[in-house]
Every structure is written in C-alpha cells, then in structure tokens.
Design an enzyme around this catalytic site. Structure first.
Site, PDB file in Angstrom:
ATOM      1  N   CYS A   1       1.240  -1.449   0.101  1.00  0.00           N
ATOM      2  CA  CYS A   1       0.044   0.290  -0.011  1.00  0.00           C
ATOM      3  C   CYS A   1       1.061   1.335   0.551  1.00  0.00           C
ATOM      4  O   CYS A   1       0.504   2.227  -0.325  1.00  0.00           O
ATOM      5  CB  CYS A   1      -0.890  -0.015   1.064  1.00  0.00           C
ATOM      6  SG  CYS A   1      -0.298  -0.226   2.623  1.00  0.00           S
TER       7      CYS A   1
ATOM      8  N   ARG B   1       7.138 -10.960   5.367  1.00  0.00           N
ATOM      9  CA  ARG B   1       6.754 -10.516   6.645  1.00  0.00           C
ATOM     10  C   ARG B   1       7.602 -12.013   8.020  1.00  0.00           C
ATOM     11  O   ARG B   1       7.519 -12.986   7.418  1.00  0.00           O
ATOM     12  CB  ARG B   1       5.305 -10.884   6.941  1.00  0.00           C
ATOM     13  CG  ARG B   1       4.836  -9.837   6.312  1.00  0.00           C
ATOM     14  CD  ARG B   1       3.057  -9.999   6.206  1.00  0.00           C
ATOM     15  NE  ARG B   1       2.470  -8.940   5.823  1.00  0.00           N
ATOM     16  CZ  ARG B   1       0.839  -8.871   5.143  1.00  0.00           C
ATOM     17  NH1 ARG B   1       0.347  -9.081   5.783  1.00  0.00           N
ATOM     18  NH2 ARG B   1       0.778  -7.554   4.308  1.00  0.00           N
TER      19      ARG B   1
ATOM     20  N   GLN C   1       0.464 -11.563  -3.017  1.00  0.00           N
ATOM     21  CA  GLN C   1      -0.589 -10.747  -3.103  1.00  0.00           C
ATOM     22  C   GLN C   1      -1.522 -10.079  -4.103  1.00  0.00           C
ATOM     23  O   GLN C   1      -0.219 -10.135  -4.795  1.00  0.00           O
ATOM     24  CB  GLN C   1      -0.569  -9.386  -1.943  1.00  0.00           C
ATOM     25  CG  GLN C   1      -0.483  -9.880  -0.378  1.00  0.00           C
ATOM     26  CD  GLN C   1      -0.530  -9.027   0.553  1.00  0.00           C
ATOM     27  OE1 GLN C   1       0.151  -8.135   0.667  1.00  0.00           O
ATOM     28  NE2 GLN C   1      -1.353  -9.300   1.675  1.00  0.00           N
TER      29      GLN C   1
ATOM     30  N   ASP D   1      -3.232  -7.752  -4.707  1.00  0.00           N
ATOM     31  CA  ASP D   1      -3.640  -6.620  -3.770  1.00  0.00           C
ATOM     32  C   ASP D   1      -3.551  -5.804  -4.444  1.00  0.00           C
ATOM     33  O   ASP D   1      -3.044  -5.534  -5.799  1.00  0.00           O
ATOM     34  CB  ASP D   1      -2.249  -6.116  -3.016  1.00  0.00           C
ATOM     35  CG  ASP D   1      -1.954  -5.526  -1.826  1.00  0.00           C
ATOM     36  OD1 ASP D   1      -3.033  -5.578  -1.265  1.00  0.00           O
ATOM     37  OD2 ASP D   1      -1.173  -5.345  -0.875  1.00  0.00           O
TER      38      ASP D   1
ATOM     39  N   HIS E   1      -5.619  -1.332  -3.844  1.00  0.00           N
ATOM     40  CA  HIS E   1      -5.647  -0.354  -3.841  1.00  0.00           C
ATOM     41  C   HIS E   1      -7.540   0.363  -3.955  1.00  0.00           C
ATOM     42  O   HIS E   1      -6.442   1.334  -5.449  1.00  0.00           O
ATOM     43  CB  HIS E   1      -4.700   0.264  -2.939  1.00  0.00           C
ATOM     44  CG  HIS E   1      -4.383  -0.897  -1.876  1.00  0.00           C
ATOM     45  ND1 HIS E   1      -2.899  -1.431  -2.647  1.00  0.00           N
ATOM     46  CD2 HIS E   1      -3.831  -0.480  -0.740  1.00  0.00           C
ATOM     47  CE1 HIS E   1      -2.355  -1.700  -1.363  1.00  0.00           C
ATOM     48  NE2 HIS E   1      -2.923  -1.349  -0.290  1.00  0.00           N
TER      49      HIS E   1
ATOM     50  N   LYS F   1     -11.768  -3.638   9.302  1.00  0.00           N
ATOM     51  CA  LYS F   1     -11.906  -4.301   8.236  1.00  0.00           C
ATOM     52  C   LYS F   1     -12.770  -5.447   7.557  1.00  0.00           C
ATOM     53  O   LYS F   1     -13.035  -5.868   9.285  1.00  0.00           O
ATOM     54  CB  LYS F   1     -10.237  -5.224   7.917  1.00  0.00           C
ATOM     55  CG  LYS F   1     -10.437  -5.926   9.052  1.00  0.00           C
ATOM     56  CD  LYS F   1      -9.297  -6.647   9.191  1.00  0.00           C
ATOM     57  CE  LYS F   1      -8.700  -7.662   9.977  1.00  0.00           C
ATOM     58  NZ  LYS F   1      -7.371  -8.349   9.624  1.00  0.00           N
TER      59      LYS F   1
ATOM     60  N   HIS G   1      -8.493  -1.737   0.780  1.00  0.00           N
ATOM     61  CA  HIS G   1      -7.244  -2.454   0.237  1.00  0.00           C
ATOM     62  C   HIS G   1      -8.221  -4.088  -0.184  1.00  0.00           C
ATOM     63  O   HIS G   1      -9.937  -3.686   0.777  1.00  0.00           O
ATOM     64  CB  HIS G   1      -6.688  -2.641   2.098  1.00  0.00           C
ATOM     65  CG  HIS G   1      -5.852  -1.343   2.127  1.00  0.00           C
ATOM     66  ND1 HIS G   1      -4.561  -1.576   2.440  1.00  0.00           N
ATOM     67  CD2 HIS G   1      -5.727  -0.549   3.163  1.00  0.00           C
ATOM     68  CE1 HIS G   1      -3.821  -0.246   2.490  1.00  0.00           C
ATOM     69  NE2 HIS G   1      -4.802   0.805   3.267  1.00  0.00           N
TER      70      HIS G   1
END
Length: 670
Positions: A351, A380, A398, A400, A402, A488, A534
């Site tokens: 992000c 991570r 991901q 991912d 946004h 979330k 997200h």
C-alpha cells in the site's frame, strides 16, 4: 408454584428460568435436565451450585453449546492434573485452559511425557471420572491462597500477578476474588484441589467416555523461553463417545488432506532447508496451478476496472514511517539492510508504494474510483513456531488492490469488492462463507494500538457494518481485530471438511491518505482527501493454494488440475496412437501427457489414480481400429470405444465449464 420454584419462558430456543422464590440454586432450577451443566446470570457463567436471588433471569448452559463444551473441556484439565499428580506427587502445576476442540495442561518437575505415560494418565482419568467426584467451589483470600499453594510456584505467581502474562491464565484466576475448586468424593472428602475461577461441571461423571488425550509437547512457562520448560499434555472432550469418534474421524480425514503431505506426494511444492523456514518453491505442477490462479484473478481484476501496477521489493525506511507501519508493524518486518548509512526494508505490504503512484500527479474526482492492482510479493517475519506449510509463510504473494474513492463512494466500492470476492470464492468451489467485521476493541483499552480519531473510526466502522448487513451474508463481530489504520471485513470460508479459513479482506483506511497527503480535485475545485480501500481477493496466493489442496484433497477440478489428461497405451505398440491423441488435445489447450514409462499397464492405471488425474484415456488394439479411446473418469467410471473427436470435445467442454466436480456424464453417480 411451578416445579422447583420457577417460571419458564423461551429464550434463544432454550429454556430460561426466572427465580420465583426468595432464592434458588441452578440445581433447583434445572436439576431435572442432565443436559444443563452450568447457568448464565447477567452474562456471567456460574456453577449450578451457586445461589441466585428472586426475580433473577437465569439461562441454562447446555453441554452441547459452545460454553458448555468449554466447561466440559476445562473440567477435563482438572481431572488430568489430578491423574498426573497421582503419578508425580511433586509435580508443579501450571495452567490448564480449554482451547478449540480440546484442552491442555502444563506441568513442571515431571518426567518427559511418552505415549506409554499418556496411556497411564488416561487410564487414571477414567477411574477419577467413574468415581463421580463433585467440583466444589470456594472463595479464598490471597493470603490463604499463598499458604495453601506454598508448594506450587507457578500457582503462587498467578496469585501474585492475577494471571498477567500467562497465556490462558484467565481460566485460572480471572477478575475479582480468588477461588479454589476441590474435587470431593462421595463421602465428602477433598481428594484434589486447584486454583481456578470456574465454572465446572457438577461432577466428573458427566465427562463420561467422550474424552481422549491426543498429544504432548514442550512449552515454556508464560510462553517465554527465558522461563522454565514444562511438559504440555493435550486432550479433547465431547459430550458423547459418538461425537468423539466423529471428531477423530474428521482429524484422520484432515491428516489425509494435509497440503504439506499432498504437496510432496503430488510434486507440487517444497520447502528446501537451504532457503529457510517459511519460504516455499513451487515445482512445475504447482507452478501450473499457481499460473491458472493468477491468470484467473488478473483477468477478473481487469473486468472489474482495475489497472495493473508493479512496485519494488525494498524501500528506504522513511516510506514505512510515513505509512505508519514503523513502529506499529515493525515486529512483523524483517530487520533493515544498510546501504552507506541508509536503512532499507523488505516490504511487508504494497500500500505505501501504491500511494506514491496515486500521488505522482494531480488527480481529479472524475478518475475516482481509481483502482490499482498488482501481484506483489511481500515478506513478513513470522515467528518460526507459527509457520505452517503454505498457510503461514514468510513470502506472501498478494493479488493486492487499493481503491481510492471519494468518501461518498466508499459504500458502493465496498459492495463492489464483496461481489468480486464472493464470485471468486464460488468459482474456485468455496460456496459456504460468512463475513467477520473487525473493529477496535469496544472498551477502548487498547486505543494506543490504532491510529486515528474516534470519529474516523466510528464513521468507517458504521460504513463497513452497513455494507455487511446489506450484503445478505451472515456476519459476526470481531472487536479488537482491526488493522492499526482502520476496520476491516474478512471473508471466512468453509472447506469440504467444514473447517473455517480466513480468506479475503477489505480494509477501510482513512489514515494513509492523510499521512501521504493524498488529494483529488473535487467538483467545486477544492482539494479533498480520498478514502483508501485495501483488498486482497485470494488473501495470498500461497495460502489460497494450500487451502485448495486440502479442500479438494489434491483432486483438483479439471480446469485447475496441473495434468488434465493422461493417455495410457495398453502396450508399446500403441504409443504413437496415444501421442497423436495427446497432440490433438494440446492443440485445443489441454494439459495432456502420455505415460511412456516401462511400468506395466496395470501400474500405469494405478499411477494415474494416485496422481488424481481428472481424465485417463486408454488405447489398445480395438480402440485404434475404431479410432477411439476408452474414457476413464477420476474415481473409476469408464466408457469404452469413445471416438477420439468426441473424447477431445468432451474434455474441452468440461474444462471450459469450470465445473468443480469430476465432470461425470449426466445420470452417473459420483
């Protein structure tokens, strides 16, 4: 007066009681119902032996309920600890909480646990259960507790600290005053005692024969490696023997489906020690499945209005200070690398870099919603103890995205994302799911974990709650589970065994747009702050992959299988015929192989079954003469003399249908 001095009314499909006399115990109210093992008064769980005042509404707790199962399992920990102390009188007792589907207890100053010792403990537990000891609660002062527990150092520590810092210690101490639970025999003698807040079953006999000890391991007191190493013994308990057996069968089936086991057997992926824990490599067959997943979700993003971007794997540390991930998420990131005094971090999220893309030029409200998407690999620093195959890794890819929206666009965008995600889950064969709404903790005790004002959190939470309610899906609250920058929604999906997995997430972020100074020009010419949403549809490719392996037990549907068709010649003379059919399939985009090994024909068929191939085409002399193949479906159903062109068309149609079953002909049972 009604029986036992009570009036009865329906409450949540169970019977609740209102005390109609001056006072009554739970036994007075529910003593004639053996399914009731405790009671709830004003939200508090109490033993049936406790007394309640007139006018009090009392709810029964059934042994089959979640609370009832927890009480059953925690009562088992006391029986197990008593049995262990019978064997090792000088044992140091730790803590014994209930956990999902079971319980454990930690012990110090005993021998290393072995399978033989486990059997002996279980045998003694059965004797204790049969003796019908009552669980009797008594209040105790801190001073008296210290005297009574003088020979139990871990219990003394819990008394002094009120359980702070010990995982599961709230079961032992809890809030308020201290209590002990005595196991009392038929003659009124106290056989054993433990520090505990309760409640417990009325007696050991109610445990019955629906329990079993399952495994053992080492553990550290309070989970701290600097503390004493203890022996931890696990067990499970159910209201009946039949439910225990059903649970054990589910475990056996889950073991067969373990994606780590199947990953090796089907040659999908591995975890080379040379790379380090939590870092998988995907083999060619696993790579095919992964590519199919990526192709699907890439096209789905394009169809849903997303634009593809790409960002680096590392960044200077200032970026993560701006985003707020340092220090809020520092423990989850790998230590920085130094380049002439400049610190660089492996990215743990995409992000912040997407924010830089948004900020790279001026933005108009006409561009919003602006939807950015990438396959971003993040890293991570998960603790080695929580790593678990593909479902918990350190390298996370991901899908991912946004979405940058005007505040008034946020509800519609969240609903759009929910529709995107639920279609994806259904397309991959996961049809049973619900929503979980994660918010700040409601009591506000841990507000320092979160960024933003109360007003921002309330507004964001209300929007997500409204979207969850209007989705038509079941949803449950998760207080305290929010990301540090906003609430979330996570989608919780059930697999073929009924196990729940957290899949996709949708996160409402009002913080990063402010921290990065993101703006768009509004219709009135003013500069306004967008909201950032997200979303990771798979969650992570690796985790979703692992879940699919277990959901399908490695028998992937034809459209997803790495090898969709295997051709097996009855003898070497038919190799070229099978190669020709294979080429026809490949020309139609089918992933097909010919088994040209030296194995006998019967073993080749067994290998195709073991490898869980959706379609096996067999060719012998009669097939060649007829321009046909014998068409064998996964599971064993077979049709002979199917013309090659028909077989090819049938396979192509099955793949294009994206059916998530074995694609058997109509009228044929699986």
């Amino acid at each position: 007066m009604p029986k036992n001095g009570r009036t009865v009314m329906a409450d949540s499909n169970e019977l609740a009681a209102v005390v109609a006399q001056s006072e009554a115990t739970g036994f007075d109210l529910f003593g004639d119902n053996r399914e009731v093992v405790a009671m709830r008064v004003a939200g508090e769980l109490l033993d049936l032996s406790r007394t309640v005042n007139a006018g009090t509404t009392v709810e029964p707790v059934l042994i089959s309920s979640e609370d009832g199962l927890n009480i059953l399992r925690h009562s088992c920990t006391h029986v197990m600890a008593q049995a262990v102390q019978d064997i090792f009188p000088d044992v140091n007792l730790g803590i014994g909480p209930f956990i999902t589907d079971g319980f454990y207890y930690d012990f110090g100053n005993i021998e290393a646990v072995t399978p033989e010792l486990l059997k002996e403990i279980e045998k003694r537990m059965k004797r204790i259960i049969k003796s019908n000891q009552r669980f009797v609660r008594r209040d105790i002062s801190e001073e008296d507790a210290r005297v009574e527990l003088a020979n139990q150092p871990y219990k003394l520590e819990l008394v002094t600290t009120k359980g702070n810092g010990a995982e599961g210690a709230s079961v032992e101490v809890g809030a308020g005053g201290l209590t002990m639970y005595d196991n009392v025999d038929r003659d009124g003698n106290c056989i054993w005692t433990d520090l505990c807040r309760g409640p417990h079953l009325p007696s050991t006999k109610l445990i019955g024969n629906g329990f079993a000890l399952t495994k053992f391991s080492s553990a550290y007191w309070k989970g701290d490696q600097a503390n004493d190493q203890l022996q931890r013994i696990y067990g499970t308990a159910w209201p009946t023997k039949e439910e225990l057996v059903a649970y054990q069968e589910r475990l056996a089936e889950a073991a067969k489906r373990d994606h780590r086991k199947l990953g090796a057997e089907l040659d999908l992926f591995s975890f080379p020690e040379e790379l380090g824990a939590g870092l998988p490599v995907f083999h060619p067959k696993g790579g095919i499945i992964r590519r199919v997943m990526e192709d699907y979700v890439r096209q789905a993003h394009i169809e849903n209005g997303f634009q593809y971007v790409a960002t680096p794997h590392i960044s200077k540390e200032d970026l993560f200070h701006t985003s707020g991930h340092l220090p809020y998420y520092a423990d989850g990131m790998f230590p920085p690398m130094d380049d002439d005094g400049q610190q660089y971090y492996l990215k743990a999220m995409n992000c912040p870099m997407h924010n830089l893309i948004f900020r790279s030029r001026g933005r108009s409200y006409r561009e919003l919603p602006l939807r950015l998407f990438e396959f971003g690999t993040v890293y991570r620093n998960e603790k080695s103890g929580v790593l678990q195959g593909l479902t918990r890794v350190r390298m996370i890819t991901q899908d991912d995205s946004h979405c940058y929206v005007m505040p008034e666009q946020a509800p519609a965008e969240i609903k759009h994302l929910l529709g995107f995600i639920t279609k994806l889950l259904s397309d991959f064969g996961l049809h049973d799911y619900y929503l979980e709404l994660s918010t700040r903790d409601e009591d506000g005790k841990k507000k320092d974990k979160f960024i933003g004002t109360d007003e921002q959190w309330e507004n964001a939470t209300n929007i997500l709650r409204q979207c969850a309610e209007e989705s038509g899906l079941e949803w449950v609250p998760d207080p305290g589970g929010a990301a540090f920058y906003g609430p979330k929604i996570s989608i919780q999906a059930k697999d073929a065994l009924g196990r729940t997995w957290q899949m996709s997430t949708i996160q409402y972020d009002f913080n990063q747009p402010e921290r990065f100074g993101l703006e768009y020009t509004a219709p009135d010419g003013t500069h306004q702050r967008p909201v950032m949403i997200h979303a990771a549809k798979f969650g992570s490719i690796e985790r979703f992959f692992g879940i699919l392996v277990e959901h399908y037990a490695g028998a992937f549907p034809a459209w997803l299988a790495p090898e969709q068709v295997r051709l097996v010649p009855v003898a070497e003379a038919f190799d070229d015929y099978c190669k020709d059919v294979c080429n026809q399939l490949r020309a139609r985009g089918v992933r097909a192989e010919v088994d040209l090994s030296d194995d006998r024909f019967g073993k080749k068929i067994r290998n195709a079954t073991k490898d869980k191939i959706p379609f096996t085409l067999i060719a012998g002399g009669d097939d060649v003469d007829a321009g046909a193949v014998s068409f064998r479906y996964r599971g064993g159903y077979q049709e002979n003399q199917v013309p090659v062109a028909e077989a090819v068309d049938r396979i192509v149609a099955a793949i294009e249908s994206r059916r998530n079953d074995d694609c058997l002909p109509e009228g044929v049972d699986a």
